[in-house]
Scaffold this motif. Sequence first.
Motif, PDB file in Angstrom:
ATOM      1  N   ASN A 181     -31.076  27.515  31.005  1.00  0.00           N
ATOM      2  CA  ASN A 181     -29.762  27.275  30.252  1.00  0.00           C
ATOM      3  C   ASN A 181     -29.013  26.602  31.196  1.00  0.00           C
ATOM      4  OD1 ASN A 181     -30.771  28.514  27.939  1.00  0.00           O
ATOM      5  ND2 ASN A 181     -29.849  30.514  28.382  1.00  0.00           N
ATOM      6  N   LEU A 182     -28.648  27.101  32.517  1.00  0.00           N
ATOM      7  CA  LEU A 182     -27.819  26.327  33.273  1.00  0.00           C
ATOM      8  C   LEU A 182     -28.078  24.933  33.447  1.00  0.00           C
ATOM      9  CD1 LEU A 182     -25.460  26.551  35.441  1.00  0.00           C
ATOM     10  CD2 LEU A 182     -26.940  27.309  37.134  1.00  0.00           C
ATOM     11  N   ILE A 183     -29.498  24.753  33.641  1.00  0.00           N
ATOM     12  CA  ILE A 183     -29.939  23.286  33.978  1.00  0.00           C
ATOM     13  C   ILE A 183     -29.519  22.348  32.846  1.00  0.00           C
ATOM     14  CG2 ILE A 183     -32.055  21.840  34.150  1.00  0.00           C
ATOM     15  CD1 ILE A 183     -33.183  24.279  35.653  1.00  0.00           C
ATOM     16  N   LEU A 184     -29.833  22.993  31.417  1.00  0.00           N
ATOM     17  CA  LEU A 184     -29.363  22.297  30.394  1.00  0.00           C
ATOM     18  C   LEU A 184     -28.071  22.003  29.950  1.00  0.00           C
ATOM     19  CD1 LEU A 184     -31.889  24.092  27.851  1.00  0.00           C
ATOM     20  CD2 LEU A 184     -32.082  21.737  28.835  1.00  0.00           C
ATOM     21  N   THR A 185     -27.146  23.165  30.402  1.00  0.00           N
ATOM     22  CA  THR A 185     -25.764  22.853  30.480  1.00  0.00           C
ATOM     23  C   THR A 185     -25.356  21.698  31.537  1.00  0.00           C
ATOM     24  OG1 THR A 185     -25.610  25.224  29.938  1.00  0.00           O
ATOM     25  CG2 THR A 185     -23.421  24.021  30.831  1.00  0.00           C
ATOM     26  N   VAL A 186     -25.652  21.800  32.805  1.00  0.00           N
ATOM     27  CA  VAL A 186     -25.559  20.649  33.445  1.00  0.00           C
ATOM     28  C   VAL A 186     -25.739  19.345  33.038  1.00  0.00           C
ATOM     29  CG1 VAL A 186     -25.678  19.755  36.028  1.00  0.00           C
ATOM     30  CG2 VAL A 186     -25.491  22.315  35.638  1.00  0.00           C
ATOM     31  N   LEU A 187     -27.104  19.324  32.450  1.00  0.00           N
ATOM     32  CA  LEU A 187     -27.440  18.145  31.969  1.00  0.00           C
ATOM     33  C   LEU A 187     -26.764  17.549  30.966  1.00  0.00           C
ATOM     34  CD1 LEU A 187     -29.892  15.870  32.148  1.00  0.00           C
ATOM     35  CD2 LEU A 187     -31.083  17.373  30.347  1.00  0.00           C
ATOM     36  N   LEU A 231     -24.909   7.011  44.274  1.00  0.00           N
ATOM     37  CA  LEU A 231     -26.449   7.549  44.009  1.00  0.00           C
ATOM     38  C   LEU A 231     -26.409   8.891  44.669  1.00  0.00           C
ATOM     39  CD1 LEU A 231     -28.305   4.204  45.378  1.00  0.00           C
ATOM     40  CD2 LEU A 231     -28.078   5.163  42.945  1.00  0.00           C
ATOM     41  N   LEU A 232     -25.841   9.254  45.753  1.00  0.00           N
ATOM     42  CA  LEU A 232     -25.855  10.636  46.061  1.00  0.00           C
ATOM     43  C   LEU A 232     -25.191  11.654  45.236  1.00  0.00           C
ATOM     44  CD1 LEU A 232     -26.282  12.488  48.729  1.00  0.00           C
ATOM     45  CD2 LEU A 232     -24.140  12.106  49.383  1.00  0.00           C
ATOM     46  N   SER A 233     -24.497  11.029  44.296  1.00  0.00           N
ATOM     47  CA  SER A 233     -23.435  11.918  43.330  1.00  0.00           C
ATOM     48  C   SER A 233     -24.706  12.423  42.280  1.00  0.00           C
ATOM     49  CB  SER A 233     -22.421  11.463  42.949  1.00  0.00           C
ATOM     50  OG  SER A 233     -22.697  10.147  42.028  1.00  0.00           O
ATOM     51  N   VAL A 234     -25.630  11.517  42.049  1.00  0.00           N
ATOM     52  CA  VAL A 234     -26.528  12.063  41.077  1.00  0.00           C
ATOM     53  C   VAL A 234     -27.165  13.351  41.322  1.00  0.00           C
ATOM     54  CG1 VAL A 234     -28.796  11.371  40.029  1.00  0.00           C
ATOM     55  CG2 VAL A 234     -27.364   9.530  40.582  1.00  0.00           C
ATOM     56  N   VAL A 235     -27.156  13.796  42.640  1.00  0.00           N
ATOM     57  CA  VAL A 235     -27.747  14.983  43.041  1.00  0.00           C
ATOM     58  C   VAL A 235     -26.606  15.924  43.233  1.00  0.00           C
ATOM     59  CG1 VAL A 235     -29.107  16.218  44.976  1.00  0.00           C
ATOM     60  CG2 VAL A 235     -29.927  13.959  44.090  1.00  0.00           C
ATOM     61  N   PRO A 249     -24.487  17.450  39.878  1.00  0.00           N
ATOM     62  CA  PRO A 249     -25.079  18.218  39.129  1.00  0.00           C
ATOM     63  C   PRO A 249     -25.160  19.860  39.992  1.00  0.00           C
ATOM     64  CG  PRO A 249     -26.182  16.501  39.002  1.00  0.00           C
ATOM     65  CD  PRO A 249     -25.427  16.279  39.882  1.00  0.00           C
ATOM     66  N   LEU A 250     -25.306  19.550  41.093  1.00  0.00           N
ATOM     67  CA  LEU A 250     -25.508  21.003  42.073  1.00  0.00           C
ATOM     68  C   LEU A 250     -24.032  21.434  42.043  1.00  0.00           C
ATOM     69  CD1 LEU A 250     -27.750  19.855  44.980  1.00  0.00           C
ATOM     70  CD2 LEU A 250     -28.309  21.557  43.034  1.00  0.00           C
ATOM     71  N   LEU A 261     -21.461  21.161  39.902  1.00  0.00           N
ATOM     72  CA  LEU A 261     -21.200  21.761  38.515  1.00  0.00           C
ATOM     73  C   LEU A 261     -22.322  23.090  38.248  1.00  0.00           C
ATOM     74  CD1 LEU A 261     -21.159  18.263  36.117  1.00  0.00           C
ATOM     75  CD2 LEU A 261     -19.242  20.044  36.679  1.00  0.00           C
ATOM     76  N   ALA A 262     -23.284  22.839  38.599  1.00  0.00           N
ATOM     77  CA  ALA A 262     -23.930  24.293  38.404  1.00  0.00           C
ATOM     78  C   ALA A 262     -23.568  25.511  39.284  1.00  0.00           C
ATOM     79  CB  ALA A 262     -25.613  23.824  39.059  1.00  0.00           C
ATOM     80  N   PHE A 263     -22.878  25.002  40.447  1.00  0.00           N
ATOM     81  CA  PHE A 263     -22.377  26.463  40.969  1.00  0.00           C
ATOM     82  C   PHE A 263     -20.998  26.655  40.428  1.00  0.00           C
ATOM     83  CE2 PHE A 263     -19.242  27.307  44.665  1.00  0.00           C
ATOM     84  CZ  PHE A 263     -19.565  28.361  45.035  1.00  0.00           C
ATOM     85  N   LEU A 264     -20.340  25.746  39.964  1.00  0.00           N
ATOM     86  CA  LEU A 264     -19.098  25.837  39.497  1.00  0.00           C
ATOM     87  C   LEU A 264     -19.071  26.670  38.075  1.00  0.00           C
ATOM     88  CD1 LEU A 264     -17.111  22.560  40.416  1.00  0.00           C
ATOM     89  CD2 LEU A 264     -16.669  24.714  41.469  1.00  0.00           C
ATOM     90  N   ILE A 265     -19.864  26.067  37.231  1.00  0.00           N
ATOM     91  CA  ILE A 265     -20.344  26.720  36.030  1.00  0.00           C
ATOM     92  C   ILE A 265     -20.739  28.224  36.004  1.00  0.00           C
ATOM     93  CG2 ILE A 265     -21.423  26.510  33.750  1.00  0.00           C
ATOM     94  CD1 ILE A 265     -21.235  23.717  34.187  1.00  0.00           C
TER      95      ILE A 265
END
Length: 293
Positions: free
Chosen positions: A2-8, A279-283, A286-287, A289-293
């Motif tokens: 669910n977290l991955i989908l939310t970040v996506l 390009l680095l921000s692509v990684v 999401p990381l 946002l995953a931490f913050l959410i």
Amino acid sequence: MNLILTVLEIVAPVGLLGLVGFLWVRLGFEYRLEFITRLCMTLSLPPLVFTALMKTEIDPAALTSLSLAAALAYGALTVAFWAVTTALGLDRRTFLAPLIFGNTGNVGLPLALFAFGQAGLGYAVVVFAVMILWHFTFGLWMVAGGGSPARLLREPIMGATLLGALFLWQGWETPRWLTNSLDLLGQIAIPLMLITLGVAVARLNAGKLGRAVWLSLLRAAICLAASLGAGLLFGLPPVALAVLILQVTTPVAVTSYMMAEKYGADAQSVAGLVIASTLLSVVTLPLTLAFLI
């Protein structure tokens, strides 16, 4: 999962609209970057900032704390990157401003909106305003050897920020018909900024990408430390802290490349930083946002 989908769900619209602009140019279609940039900066983004501030429901104490935390974060970045450029023997006119100022407009505003809703956008606008203030004074002075508060006040974005802050402070609202009109005009800004980001990156000719990659990694770590430290020091609530971190850690702004090109700094080195950090921000985004959410 669910977290991955939310970040996506949060990151995908930003990446897809940027990809639209990138592919548009690569396919050979015309895109008048100067016209679109002027349209956003003078006609669409100011109403977006004004209405976001006017409609934001932020406790006055939290607003003050966020503004001070953002100022401290950018002050810390200035000191840190001044030391980095000195230690590495890098030209400050070329490297200092790009290392300090992230893409808080094109990337930060839509990400904050998608991740944290209208409240997140309101917080993001506050950080964006602090960044704009420092960018168009100290940043412009570094790149061009000029810049003053008078020049800053002539920028429509600053007028909208000051006016929006006044309405927020006083609790005023514009008539509904005017608010709706400004909302509609402001809605142009975010998709156009994201498409324009992709266009600008597609047109850059990057130089010295190897140095740009490790500088971008170093920048990401320092920006994270500065924003997290400033937010914790001022005791920001969770959403405000998350937005501060998100805004400060955005990749290098395309406007840094434009300023370097205009004022005779090493634009190719700045282009490399823009591409590498984006390009680095692509990684990293999401990381984060995953931490913050």
